[in-house]
Enzyme design. Sequence first.
Site, PDB file in Angstrom:
ATOM      1  N   SER A 147       0.926  -1.065  -0.457  1.00 52.37           N
ATOM      2  CA  SER A 147      -0.004  -0.315   0.445  1.00 52.37           C
ATOM      3  C   SER A 147       0.440   1.229   0.348  1.00 52.37           C
ATOM      4  O   SER A 147       1.600   1.532   0.329  1.00 52.37           O
ATOM      5  CB  SER A 147      -1.098   0.160   1.014  1.00 52.37           C
ATOM      6  OG  SER A 147      -1.527  -0.800   1.214  1.00 52.37           O
TER       7      SER A 147
ATOM      8  N   GLU B 166     -15.825  -3.546   0.111  1.00 53.91           N
ATOM      9  CA  GLU B 166     -15.996  -3.257  -1.486  1.00 53.91           C
ATOM     10  C   GLU B 166     -15.822  -3.865  -2.777  1.00 53.91           C
ATOM     11  O   GLU B 166     -15.881  -4.462  -3.612  1.00 53.91           O
ATOM     12  CB  GLU B 166     -16.263  -1.675  -1.446  1.00 53.91           C
ATOM     13  CG  GLU B 166     -17.178  -1.200  -1.222  1.00 53.91           C
ATOM     14  CD  GLU B 166     -17.074  -0.480   0.633  1.00 53.91           C
ATOM     15  OE1 GLU B 166     -15.918  -0.777   0.877  1.00 53.91           O
ATOM     16  OE2 GLU B 166     -17.444  -0.151   1.473  1.00 53.91           O
TER      17      GLU B 166
ATOM     18  N   GLU C 131      -3.179 -13.916   1.740  1.00 52.58           N
ATOM     19  CA  GLU C 131      -3.324 -13.540   2.299  1.00 52.58           C
ATOM     20  C   GLU C 131      -5.200 -13.108   2.892  1.00 52.58           C
ATOM     21  O   GLU C 131      -4.910 -13.807   4.030  1.00 52.58           O
ATOM     22  CB  GLU C 131      -3.585 -11.882   2.603  1.00 52.58           C
ATOM     23  CG  GLU C 131      -3.981 -10.435   3.692  1.00 52.58           C
ATOM     24  CD  GLU C 131      -3.011  -9.538   2.631  1.00 52.58           C
ATOM     25  OE1 GLU C 131      -2.472  -9.584   1.276  1.00 52.58           O
ATOM     26  OE2 GLU C 131      -2.847  -8.500   3.810  1.00 52.58           O
TER      27      GLU C 131
END
Length: 420
Positions: A111, A382, A226
């Site tokens: 990230s 989402e 993950e």
Amino acid sequence: MTAEAVRNEFRAWLATAWDPDLGLQAWRERLVASGWAVPSWPVQWHGRGLPSSADQTVADELRAAGAVGTPLGSGMSLAAPTLLQHGTDALKQRLLRPTLTGELTWCQLFSEPGAGSDLAGLTATAVRDGDEWVVNGQKVWNTSAHHADVGMLVVRTSWDVPKHQGISYFVLPMRQPGVEVRPIVQMNGHASFNEVFLTDARIPAGNLVGELGDGWRVARTTLHHERTFATLRRPRFDGVAGPRGRTLAEAEAEADEHFRTYVWYPQRAGRADLVVDRARSAGADSDTLVRQEIARLLSFVRASEWTAARGRAARALGRQPGPEGSLGKLAASEVARRSARVHALIAGASAMLATGPDPTDSIVAEVLVSTPAQSIAGGTDEIQRNIIGENILGLPREPSTDTDRPFRDVVRRTADDLPR
Ligand SMILES: Cc1cc2nc3c(=O)[nH]c(=O)nc-3n(C[C@H](O)[C@H](O)[C@H](O)COP(=O)(O)OP(=O)(O)OC[C@H]3O[C@@H](n4cnc5c(N)ncnc54)[C@H](O)[C@@H]3O)c2cc1C
């Protein structure tokens, strides 16, 4: 080889090989050399080429004997399976064994401040310089980066192709001057993840995982794993009575250190296991609304466990983790959210107390400020819904406006665009 034969052979090996006084490192070296550390791995890479169900058999037997297995953490759960699938033989040779023994610890550097769900929009960049790559950029939310030896790093190696095609996947040595790790304190008071600033950090060219520019495909392998390994359970080394030897003492110390980072993760999962006792001790167990909400929560928890069991059964049959990992991840978020709601219903305003008359009061307070992380870490709800819609339900892909041109030409928000 039948499951029973695997069990018998491993049990016989363990009976002679296990030594509680050997020391953790030496014990794991013995385990790895025998091929039993992860028996489903290929023979060439420290395994025995057995079906994945053998891994569970070995884990069960180790636990029953009070013995120690492979280390906890993202090295074994994410990095190793990614290396096995995409790494060069030289990388596997160099990195798999110390990962299995715990000498090498890992973190995940995916990230960025501007690239989380839209990970393929990342901008940290690596440029080739002789036999090395030089990396500049920033990563964020990197769990355990403060004590990792190496990082699974995705960076842009070309700005002249569409965004998914210009990404490469490297193993970054963390202990070097160009890598600065700064811990972030969360709203629950813990600090388990970090910002990582990369300033002319250097990576040997041989640390490329997969092909240059094919890092997106490699990263997807890591992400699949993950989503599958969403829960963490502390190992219990209490299978046998008697004095604890050096191996167990060192394994306990290693687990203590590892779980310092994850101490709030059970609360992040919602602690549905506590709701009935909490309702009883608060005298709310005869309240019809509370009873109804508890029943609704616990039946959802049970259904999610069955879904997870189906996923485990599929893996035991040797299937790679697929989109069903997203179903489990989404279910875990829902369990966390519903649990926090039921805890708040039972506790009322005292759910905000960090201490209280009931010893579990502080746990409930931590649940309320920790459960939001469950639906963000490892891909938000989402995003899981998008994956389920596209990969399982066959819905049309989400419209995209930035994949048809070189990444250099994609309009991106910069710090200058942010409100002041
Ligand atoms: C506990 C924890 C541990 C973590 N550990 C690591 C780690 O070790 N390494 C690492 O690299 N990262 C780690 N992360 C980061 C994590 O992967 C990101 O936070 C996550 O991918 C979401 O990205 P973001 O925070 O940038 O949110 P954003 O992507 O900015 O999302 C903000 C909101 O917009 C929604 N949204 C975004 N895109 C879409 C879309 N296409 N359709 C619908 N809605 C959308 C999201 O669902 C969310 O609600 C961790 C996060 C947490 C909470």
